[in-house]
Design a protein around this motif. Structure first.
Motif, short mmCIF file in Angstrom:
data_model
loop_
_atom_site.label_atom_id
_atom_site.label_comp_id
_atom_site.label_asym_id
_atom_site.label_seq_id
_atom_site.Cartn_x
_atom_site.Cartn_y
_atom_site.Cartn_z
N MET A 169 -0.15 8.89 2.58
CA MET A 169 -0.26 7.55 3.27
C MET A 169 -1.82 7.37 3.22
SD MET A 169 2.51 7.62 6.32
CE MET A 169 2.20 6.07 6.97
N SER A 170 -2.48 8.47 3.50
CA SER A 170 -3.90 8.16 3.79
C SER A 170 -4.54 8.00 2.47
CB SER A 170 -4.64 9.50 4.11
OG SER A 170 -4.30 9.93 5.68
N LEU A 171 -3.91 8.50 1.52
CA LEU A 171 -4.45 8.32 -0.08
C LEU A 171 -4.36 6.66 -0.29
CD1 LEU A 171 -5.44 9.30 -2.84
CD2 LEU A 171 -3.19 9.87 -3.41
N GLY A 172 -2.95 6.33 -0.04
CA GLY A 172 -2.91 4.95 -0.51
C GLY A 172 -3.61 3.95 0.28
N ALA A 173 -4.06 4.26 1.56
CA ALA A 173 -4.93 3.43 2.51
C ALA A 173 -6.35 3.44 1.78
CB ALA A 173 -4.85 4.00 3.68
N ARG B 237 10.72 3.80 -4.30
CA ARG B 237 10.34 3.12 -3.14
C ARG B 237 8.94 2.70 -2.54
NH1 ARG B 237 10.05 0.59 0.52
NH2 ARG B 237 10.75 1.03 2.76
N TYR B 238 8.04 3.47 -3.49
CA TYR B 238 6.48 3.00 -3.11
C TYR B 238 5.87 2.64 -4.43
CZ TYR B 238 8.01 5.19 1.30
OH TYR B 238 8.80 5.85 2.35
N PRO B 239 5.96 1.42 -5.00
CA PRO B 239 5.46 1.26 -6.32
C PRO B 239 4.05 0.94 -6.51
CG PRO B 239 6.47 -0.65 -5.26
CD PRO B 239 6.78 0.29 -4.31
N PRO C 128 -1.42 6.07 -13.70
CA PRO C 128 -2.33 7.02 -13.20
C PRO C 128 -2.01 7.39 -11.61
CG PRO C 128 -3.43 5.56 -14.29
CD PRO C 128 -1.77 5.04 -14.22
N LEU C 129 -1.49 6.09 -10.83
CA LEU C 129 -1.21 6.29 -9.39
C LEU C 129 0.15 7.44 -9.41
CD1 LEU C 129 -1.48 5.60 -6.38
CD2 LEU C 129 0.17 3.63 -6.91
N GLU C 130 0.96 7.45 -9.99
CA GLU C 130 2.26 8.16 -9.99
C GLU C 130 1.57 9.54 -10.18
OE1 GLU C 130 5.86 5.29 -11.34
OE2 GLU C 130 5.43 7.14 -12.61
N LEU C 131 0.65 10.02 -11.24
CA LEU C 131 0.22 11.44 -11.69
C LEU C 131 -0.48 11.84 -10.13
CD1 LEU C 131 -0.20 13.70 -13.24
CD2 LEU C 131 -2.15 12.62 -14.46
N LEU C 132 -1.43 10.80 -9.78
CA LEU C 132 -2.20 11.33 -8.73
C LEU C 132 -1.28 11.69 -7.43
CD1 LEU C 132 -4.90 11.45 -7.34
CD2 LEU C 132 -4.89 9.08 -6.77
N VAL C 133 -0.18 11.07 -7.09
CA VAL C 133 0.49 11.35 -5.98
C VAL C 133 1.29 12.79 -6.57
CG1 VAL C 133 2.50 10.64 -4.80
CG2 VAL C 133 0.69 8.94 -5.23
N ALA D 229 -0.20 1.33 -4.12
CA ALA D 229 -0.80 1.87 -3.20
C ALA D 229 -0.83 1.23 -1.86
CB ALA D 229 -2.41 1.89 -3.71
N ALA D 230 -0.59 0.22 -2.00
CA ALA D 230 -0.18 -0.68 -0.49
C ALA D 230 1.02 -0.06 0.24
CB ALA D 230 -0.33 -2.24 -0.82
N ALA D 231 2.04 0.34 -0.97
CA ALA D 231 3.35 0.47 -0.21
C ALA D 231 3.08 2.10 0.29
CB ALA D 231 4.45 0.66 -1.59
N TYR D 232 2.33 2.67 -0.25
CA TYR D 232 2.11 3.91 0.37
C TYR D 232 1.35 4.09 1.52
CZ TYR D 232 3.63 6.58 -3.93
OH TYR D 232 4.06 6.97 -5.06
N ALA D 233 0.44 3.14 1.70
CA ALA D 233 -0.25 3.09 3.03
C ALA D 233 0.69 2.58 4.26
CB ALA D 233 -1.34 2.13 2.55
N GLY D 234 1.54 1.52 3.72
CA GLY D 234 2.17 0.83 5.03
C GLY D 234 3.78 1.54 4.98
#
Length: 257
Positions: free
Chosen positions: A111-115, A78-80, A50-55, A82-87
């Motif tokens: 990045m905002s989505l991950g946070a 590289r970003y597996p 779901p995270l991959e599809l959302l992004v 949500a926390a990886a996207y946020a940071g």
């Protein structure tokens, strides 16, 4: 409105003189024709969660699914989570997203989505519409893509192709995506909403083009009140049909390249 009443401008369906019952029956015939035409219709964004599809859906704004699919393997590796996207390192992510266009804005969005996922949902993508639309950059269209394809929750995705086609078909006369979603949802059974979305989008990309639809090679033409606005000569129309399924689409109307 009773089943015998004729539809009016502003109601769901605008074909002159058509009853509500007639509209429902025509819409469902057209959906059956779409199912026969686009047997392989599916979400054309590549994803495994779901995270991959959302992004990927967020990134697909103002670019093609093909472009997004070229970029996301490196992004997802590289970003597996949500926390990886946020940071994420902004400059690094911008370079990965550069081919998608508007890469600075899209980097901000991802990045905002991950946070927000970390803060509100413990890093997990929620499976409810009301939760998804609270996330930055996520509207009903994106939410319905994720719900329908990652969670199996039926949803209608009103993108440019979908809105254009259902107005041509006089299923609605609304330009408002939310109203289009609502009106079309009353015509087609809920269990079919996600596949309807895929099939309509496939048809818009392959046959019912924005500028010159292939009316003379369209298996929906007999039920389409806009049939004839595009190329009506079957031979010329056949040349307008696109995609790897072109031979199948043409065979349905007795044509070949």
């Amino acid at each position: 409105m009773t089943s015998g009443a004729t539809t009016r401008s502003g109601a769901s369906g605008v074909k002159p003189g058509e009853t509500r019952l007639g509209l429902v029956r025509r819409a469902r015939r057209m959906h059956r024709a779409l199912a026969e035409a686009h047997t392989d219709a599916h979400c054309e964004l590549d994803f495994t969660s779901p995270l991959e599809l959302l992004v990927a859906t967020v990134l697909s704004a103002q670019t093609t699914d093909v472009t997004v699919n070229r970029v996301t393997p490196a992004l997802f590796a590289r970003y597996p989570d949500a926390a990886a996207y946020a940071g994420a390192d902004r400059t690094e992510m911008e370079e990965i997203l550069r081919p998608t266009g508007f890469y600075r804005a899209k980097t901000n969005s991802v990045m905002s989505l991950g946070a927000a996922l970390v803060e509100k949902f413990d890093g997990e993508v929620p499976g409810r519409l009301k939760d998804l639309v609270t996330l930055p950059g996520v509207g009903r269209k994106t939410a319905n893509v994720v719900l329908g394809n990652a969670f199996g929750v039926p949803g209608i995705t009103v993108d440019t192709h979908f809105g254009r086609l259902v107005r041509r078909w006089a299923w609605t006369d609304s330009e408002d995506p939310v109203e289009v979603e609502k009106q079309v949802g009353t015509l087609i059974e809920r269990k079919d909403w996600t596949m309807l979305s895929h099939r309509v989008i496939f048809h818009g990309r392959r046959v019912c083009h924005a500028k010159k639809p292939a009316c003379g090679a369209c298996s929906l033409a007999k039920d389409c009140p806009s049939a004839g606005i595009g190329e009506t000569d079957p031979v010329k129309a056949a040349k307008l049909v696109k995609g790897p399924e072109a031979d199948h689409l043409l065979a349905l109307v007795g044509l070949e390249r």
